[in-house]
Design a protein around this motif. Structure first.
Motif, short mmCIF file in Angstrom:
data_model
loop_
_atom_site.label_atom_id
_atom_site.label_comp_id
_atom_site.label_asym_id
_atom_site.label_seq_id
_atom_site.Cartn_x
_atom_site.Cartn_y
_atom_site.Cartn_z
N CYS A 154 -17.47 56.02 30.00
CA CYS A 154 -17.98 56.76 31.15
C CYS A 154 -19.49 57.03 31.02
O CYS A 154 -19.96 57.52 29.99
N ARG A 155 -20.24 56.68 32.07
CA ARG A 155 -21.68 56.89 32.14
C ARG A 155 -22.42 56.22 30.98
O ARG A 155 -23.33 56.79 30.37
N THR A 156 -21.99 54.99 30.69
CA THR A 156 -22.65 54.15 29.69
C THR A 156 -22.94 52.80 30.32
O THR A 156 -22.40 52.46 31.38
N TRP A 210 -32.27 55.24 33.98
CA TRP A 210 -31.04 54.52 34.28
C TRP A 210 -29.97 55.54 34.65
O TRP A 210 -29.84 56.58 34.00
N ARG A 211 -29.21 55.25 35.70
CA ARG A 211 -28.08 56.10 36.07
C ARG A 211 -26.82 55.24 35.99
O ARG A 211 -26.60 54.34 36.81
N GLY A 248 -21.96 49.64 34.01
CA GLY A 248 -23.00 49.26 34.95
C GLY A 248 -23.69 50.47 35.55
O GLY A 248 -23.32 51.62 35.29
N GLY A 249 -24.72 50.21 36.37
CA GLY A 249 -25.44 51.32 36.97
C GLY A 249 -26.68 50.85 37.72
O GLY A 249 -26.78 49.68 38.13
N ALA A 268 -34.08 52.59 43.98
CA ALA A 268 -33.37 51.65 43.11
C ALA A 268 -34.19 50.38 42.91
O ALA A 268 -34.56 49.70 43.89
N LEU A 269 -34.48 50.07 41.65
CA LEU A 269 -35.20 48.84 41.31
C LEU A 269 -34.25 47.67 41.10
O LEU A 269 -34.55 46.53 41.43
N GLU A 270 -33.10 47.96 40.46
CA GLU A 270 -32.12 46.90 40.21
C GLU A 270 -30.74 47.50 40.01
O GLU A 270 -30.59 48.68 39.66
#
Length: 397
Positions: A36-38, A56-57, A42-43, A374-376
């Motif tokens: 979770c949240r790693t 990074w989110r 993805g993100g 958002a960049l990517e």
């Protein structure tokens, strides 16, 4: 230094999975909590359009056993329930199974949990239908919990019930009836306890005769008789708490229980010398103490609270039963002189909450003026997820 549940599983997990079998549900919950949240899920790579800060989110797992993923789900559930509350006092009751059932729950969890909730619901429905108490159709919600503060198995159901019922006369005309003794008293708990016990024991005997519990630890007639004697030796605990007044208080109160996990990150104090330090309640006045559990013991206790796949731990009954909820609730609201529920108002309120949440998330905390762009986008790393322990699921599902 405080720790998290994911860190505990990463630290003690390899040793635990070498020695213990995990069910499919346990392995799935384990992987979700650890990932979770790693980057594994993805993100987004974000940049503030004001100060240029980057971050990074990572995505969340949304697993119901993950302590990081319950706040949003709880708030969404609370918003959905807003139109279902009635303008009457509510009572909180707790139905608890004796610990003599714990061994059976360890191998037939789904049957025990289902039967606990069904017998609790049947008991409340029977008392509500009795003219001595209400004589109508009640409205209540059940929430299953399986743990104590130190993660031992403790099977109990929280019930939140409206103090009153919808009653239909011979002519089919409905009326709202209030409790016969006082507006804030529903049923005598000792009578509830006896009826609840008999319903559960009857269901247990029927299941044994039908061969529905093949892995029952009490595997001989003598062991089963001794278990029944132990279960009949004392009254089963049914506890009633002080009634609550006001819809907002009721929702806030119930929301504490609906999406609670066995342990939250806020209660994990540290990992120290092969042990997990866990903050628990010391007394009924709100005092706290710290207990120390071996890492493998902590994980073993935690995993026994993973629910069977698809199990519904929040259930609604009576006026709130999905089959007839719309019609019955509308009748009850009319009899209580409450305004009709406004679907558009509910949608507007939920949209407002989404807008507020989006503003908080999109605002840069560094400059408090810029917004994240958002960049990517990065997809979940399937290879990392597949390699994440436990990699194999053994034992019964």
């Amino acid at each position: 230094m405080a720790t998290t549940l994911a860190e505990v599983l990463r630290h003690f997990g390899p040793d635990y999975v070498r020695r213990h079998a995990l069910s499919t549900a346990q392995a799935r919950a384990w992987r979700a909590i650890v990932s979770c949240r790693t980057p594994a899920l993805g993100g987004q790579h974000l940049r503030c359009d004001g100060c240029g800060a980057e971050q990074w989110r990572w995505h969340s797992c949304r697993n119901r056993h993950c302590p990081q993923c319950q706040s949003r789900q709880r708030d969404a559930w609370r918003a959905q329930r807003l139109a279902e509350l009635l303008d009457v006092p509510y009572c909180h009751l707790v139905f608890t199974l004796p610990h003599e059932i714990n061994a059976l729950a360890g191998v037939h969890a789904r049957w025990v949990y289902d039967t606990l909730m069904q017998c609790s619901a049947a008991t409340l429905t029977e008392f509500a239908a009795n003219p001595r108490w209400l004589g109508g159709i009640s409205a209540f919600t059940l929430v299953l919990h399986t743990w104590t503060q130190d993660l031992r198995r403790h099977l109990h159901v929280h019930a939140l019930m409206a103090c009153g019922a919808l009653q239909f006369g011979p002519d089919g005309v409905g009326a709202w009836v209030r409790p016969s003794r006082s507006p804030n008293f529903l049923f005598p708990v000792h009578a509830l306890s006896r009826v609840f016990r008999e319903k559960f024991l009857q269901a247990l005997q029927e299941a044994l005769r039908a061969g529905a519990l093949p892995r029952d630890p009490a595997d001989t007639d003598g062991a089963r008789r001794r278990r029944v004697l132990a279960l009949r030796r004392h009254d089963w605990v049914v506890y009633a708490k002080t009634p609550l007044a006001g819809p907002a208080a009721v929702l806030d109160y119930l929301a504490r229980y609906t999406h609670r996990t066995a342990v939250g990150n806020e209660r994990l104090v540290a990992i120290e010398g092969g042990k997990v330090l866990l903050r628990v309640r010391a007394d009924d006045t709100g005092g706290k103490r710290t207990c120390r559990l071996d890492g493998t013991q902590f994980i073993a206790r935690l995993l026994q609270h993973v629910l069977p796949p698809g199990f519904k731990r929040i259930r609604h009954y009576g006026l709130l039963a999905p089959a007839a909820k719309t019609q019955r609730l509308a009748q009850a609201r009319q009899l209580l002189a409450m305004p009709a529920a406004n679907p558009q108002a509910r949608e507007d309120a939920q949209a407002f909450m989404r807008r507020v949440a989006a503003i908080e998330i999109a605002c840069c905390p560094r400059c408090r003026q810029g917004r994240w762009i958002a960049l990517e986008q990065v997809a979940a790393d399937r290879a990392a997820l597949a390699a994440m322990p436990p990699t194999a699921c053994r034992g019964p599902p």
